[in-house]
Design a protein around this motif. Structure first.
Motif, mmCIF file in Angstrom:
data_model
loop_
_atom_site.group_PDB
_atom_site.id
_atom_site.type_symbol
_atom_site.label_atom_id
_atom_site.label_comp_id
_atom_site.label_asym_id
_atom_site.label_seq_id
_atom_site.Cartn_x
_atom_site.Cartn_y
_atom_site.Cartn_z
ATOM 1 N N THR A 119 0.842 -1.191 0.000
ATOM 2 C CA THR A 119 0.000 0.000 0.000
ATOM 3 C C THR A 119 0.881 1.247 0.000
ATOM 4 N N HIS B 134 1.196 7.376 0.119
ATOM 5 C CA HIS B 134 0.640 8.628 -0.387
ATOM 6 C C HIS B 134 0.234 8.390 -1.837
ATOM 7 N N VAL B 135 -0.850 9.003 -2.274
ATOM 8 C CA VAL B 135 -1.240 8.972 -3.679
ATOM 9 C C VAL B 135 -1.171 10.397 -4.204
ATOM 10 N N GLU C 248 -1.856 12.962 -7.269
ATOM 11 C CA GLU C 248 -2.636 13.108 -8.496
ATOM 12 C C GLU C 248 -2.115 14.320 -9.256
ATOM 13 N N LEU D 87 -14.941 18.558 7.136
ATOM 14 C CA LEU D 87 -14.788 18.037 5.776
ATOM 15 C C LEU D 87 -15.908 18.570 4.892
ATOM 16 N N LEU E 46 -17.130 15.789 -0.202
ATOM 17 C CA LEU E 46 -16.278 14.794 -0.845
ATOM 18 C C LEU E 46 -15.180 14.292 0.084
ATOM 19 N N GLY E 47 -15.245 14.702 1.352
ATOM 20 C CA GLY E 47 -14.266 14.214 2.304
ATOM 21 C C GLY E 47 -13.012 15.060 2.400
ATOM 22 N N GLN E 48 -12.961 16.148 1.646
ATOM 23 C CA GLN E 48 -11.760 16.997 1.704
ATOM 24 C C GLN E 48 -11.794 17.903 2.925
ATOM 25 N N ARG F 67 -1.269 13.794 5.935
ATOM 26 C CA ARG F 67 -2.091 12.599 5.753
ATOM 27 C C ARG F 67 -3.384 12.912 4.991
ATOM 28 N N LEU F 68 -3.866 14.135 5.159
ATOM 29 C CA LEU F 68 -5.104 14.534 4.490
ATOM 30 C C LEU F 68 -4.846 15.044 3.069
ATOM 31 N N VAL G 211 -9.468 11.080 -7.887
ATOM 32 C CA VAL G 211 -9.813 9.793 -7.273
ATOM 33 C C VAL G 211 -11.038 9.952 -6.374
ATOM 34 N N ARG G 212 -11.052 11.035 -5.637
ATOM 35 C CA ARG G 212 -12.141 11.305 -4.709
ATOM 36 C C ARG G 212 -13.488 11.455 -5.435
ATOM 37 N N LEU H 296 -17.079 9.978 2.694
ATOM 38 C CA LEU H 296 -15.813 9.760 1.978
ATOM 39 C C LEU H 296 -14.625 9.963 2.901
ATOM 40 N N PRO H 297 -13.581 9.190 2.671
ATOM 41 C CA PRO H 297 -12.442 9.260 3.589
ATOM 42 C C PRO H 297 -11.735 10.610 3.513
ATOM 43 N N ALA H 298 -11.364 11.120 4.682
ATOM 44 C CA ALA H 298 -10.568 12.344 4.716
ATOM 45 C C ALA H 298 -9.165 12.069 4.183
ATOM 46 N N ASP H 299 -8.682 10.892 4.438
ATOM 47 C CA ASP H 299 -7.346 10.485 4.006
ATOM 48 C C ASP H 299 -7.455 9.846 2.622
ATOM 49 N N PRO H 300 -6.858 10.467 1.606
ATOM 50 C CA PRO H 300 -7.015 9.944 0.249
ATOM 51 C C PRO H 300 -6.162 8.720 -0.065
ATOM 52 N N THR H 301 -5.389 8.252 0.896
ATOM 53 C CA THR H 301 -4.573 7.067 0.657
ATOM 54 C C THR H 301 -5.439 5.821 0.810
ATOM 55 N N PRO H 302 -5.396 4.915 -0.158
ATOM 56 C CA PRO H 302 -6.220 3.707 -0.036
ATOM 57 C C PRO H 302 -5.716 2.829 1.096
ATOM 58 N N PHE H 303 -6.619 2.022 1.663
ATOM 59 C CA PHE H 303 -6.163 1.095 2.707
ATOM 60 C C PHE H 303 -5.536 -0.135 2.067
ATOM 61 N N HIS H 304 -5.736 -0.309 0.761
ATOM 62 C CA HIS H 304 -5.316 -1.539 0.090
ATOM 63 C C HIS H 304 -5.260 -1.243 -1.409
ATOM 64 N N VAL H 305 -4.292 -1.833 -2.087
ATOM 65 C CA VAL H 305 -4.230 -1.743 -3.543
ATOM 66 C C VAL H 305 -4.431 -3.149 -4.095
ATOM 67 N N LEU I 178 -7.574 1.203 -6.326
ATOM 68 C CA LEU I 178 -7.367 1.842 -5.029
ATOM 69 C C LEU I 178 -8.611 1.563 -4.190
ATOM 70 N N ILE J 133 -12.484 1.959 2.505
ATOM 71 C CA ILE J 133 -13.584 1.566 3.380
ATOM 72 C C ILE J 133 -14.458 2.798 3.560
#
Lengths: 179, 179, 179, 179
Positions: free
Chosen positions: A98, A101-102, A104, C37, C40-42, C174-175, D73-74, D93-102, D124, D127
């Protein structure tokens, strides 16, 4: 994004095919921030590549490149580390696939933190400890090792291509080394 | 939790002091799951310790121990890795100090996934690649290396102390190696 | 660390007992950075508490407090969010119980990024979206909502207690909101 | 991967163009595992979609779909959540844009955990807590809510398309809900 290093498998996509793909899809990249660790795993240095961009300016970047069709992310990461750091860098690839960081990248500035005028790219970013000696290929001028403080400084981050200063800071934060 | 290995700094807390602390506070632990990786960072084996518990049953566990007052998490992790795996294990401590998992051990069974009849412990859990040879101390019978499939099996996870089968599965999931 | 807010369960440990524990063990804390947020979670805003410290200086901090014996991390997080933000904050507790950051506070400055002259504390840090209205208790002067840019600025981070400016920057990284 | 739901913007790529892209590049996807949480953030239920596959078998899957060119992605995540769960699902939607799993899907079985006979896709995975009522579109038969135990069972994971049982287990492990 700046993978202007010649690709070891140039035949995988012709320039036309790549251009067509770029007009249709986001392009998947991997990026790696090389780091040196001490015996307890603490970061001591960050490796940044010096490169001359299309405008003949010296800029900084990280290890970066496309994921090919049929290639695992892990293999792409290894391939680009070898391409950009040479065969003796001995990178320790992450056990956890994983990304930390992603990033874009959008063609138009202002669409976010990262920009790449060639394409919409989505990059899976990894922190990669390097234990050997790095020997960047000729199109990269140099790999410089900086302290965490220097790597996070305004001066250095402003020299980085495409907004990657944010990527370096995110890496330092993840390493517990960003004040 | 099972840190019945003699501590190299036994004087840090007397048995009475430790008992008093356990009656008042959650006790902070670190735990490490030793893994072997291939050249691309993929997990090939998981290391589990065999141990005889107070009921003379053979059980399995992972590297585990308390964080002392004044000690950094990273130092505690290194100390317990050396204590449980010997001085030649050459563990690669994580560059990222954030645990991949937090295990909460409660004295009463049924309060959650993890149990420890001695105390309420909160454990920061790490996956630690090991490149050298492991030589567990005498109170641990053996370190066995298992394939990811074997480590995730019902048989193995049911033999693990305190519900740590869930910890092994969480580690495998993080490594992309749990089906 | 600054949990000088009166604890709703003061009887759990007497001052003497707490002092004894502090002399023997690292103390386990949870900390939460409240965020707002968009749909869209931003992240749009970061919430920081204004507080007067023992030297009558105005300082900034985040939601913070001890984990009690027998208490789950999740429950401690909820308790301190309610204590510091009031009952109408409606925090969205994280589904993932793994902290995004571990902050280690040592009594002596210079031992690391974070400092707390009262104790050695290890803090599990979470980012917590808040959807309701926040009403800090009387010992906190105010909760101020700042833009990500303002929260990451030198001015604000230098006002934060115990080095927590690094914690705010790590949260922003992280955000995806730290440039 | 199974995004056979009609795309709300079908004109973005013609079938031919998509086919060409699939022959040249890995295709970037997002996937979301809908979950219900209790007031403390603990997972109570996992949402899985029932669908009829090309062989008229009932299979299970998660929210899934492509990232379009120029789309964040968001935004892609939000679009596919709305497409698959309806407009009243109110996903957080997750605040953290990093996926938990790829998740890496390859056309040939045996190349890894995940398979998709149409393409090489890199997904990506997130949860996503859902607070509203879900109303899957007509091509999905139903959204079923399962307990964490049921979702992790052999029966359910074996019914999931393309190896996504591993994805569900990885999500449960991340939520501290996989034994």
């Amino acid at each position: 994004m700046a993978v202007r290093t010649p690709d070891p498998n140039p035949g995988w996509l012709s320039d036309d095919e790549l251009q067509q793909a770029r007009e249709r899809m986001p392009i998947l990249y991997v990026e790696a921030i090389p780091v040196r660790l001490d015996g307890l795993g603490q970061v001591t240095e960050i490796g940044l590549l010096l490169r001359m961009n299309a405008q003949s300016e010296i800029t900084r970047t990280v290890v970066s490149g496309r994921v090919m069709r049929g290639e695992r992310v892990r293999d792409a990461l290894y391939r680009h580390l070898e391409k950009d750091l040479g065969p003796m860098a001995f990178p320790q690839l992450p056990a956890d696939p994983t990304p930390f960081h992603v990033a874009e990248y959008f063609p138009l500035p202002g669409d976010g933190i990262y920009a790449d005028d060639r394409q919409h790219a989505v990059s899976l970013c990894y922190i990669v400890p390097v234990t050997g000696s790095c020997d960047p290929r000729q199109d990269a001028l140099e790999l410089t090792w900086l302290s965490p403080e220097a790597a996070a400084s305004e001066l250095v981050t402003s020299e980085m291509e495409g907004g990657r200063g944010a990527l370096v800071r995110a890496a330092l934060a993840r390493l517990g080394a960003l004040r």
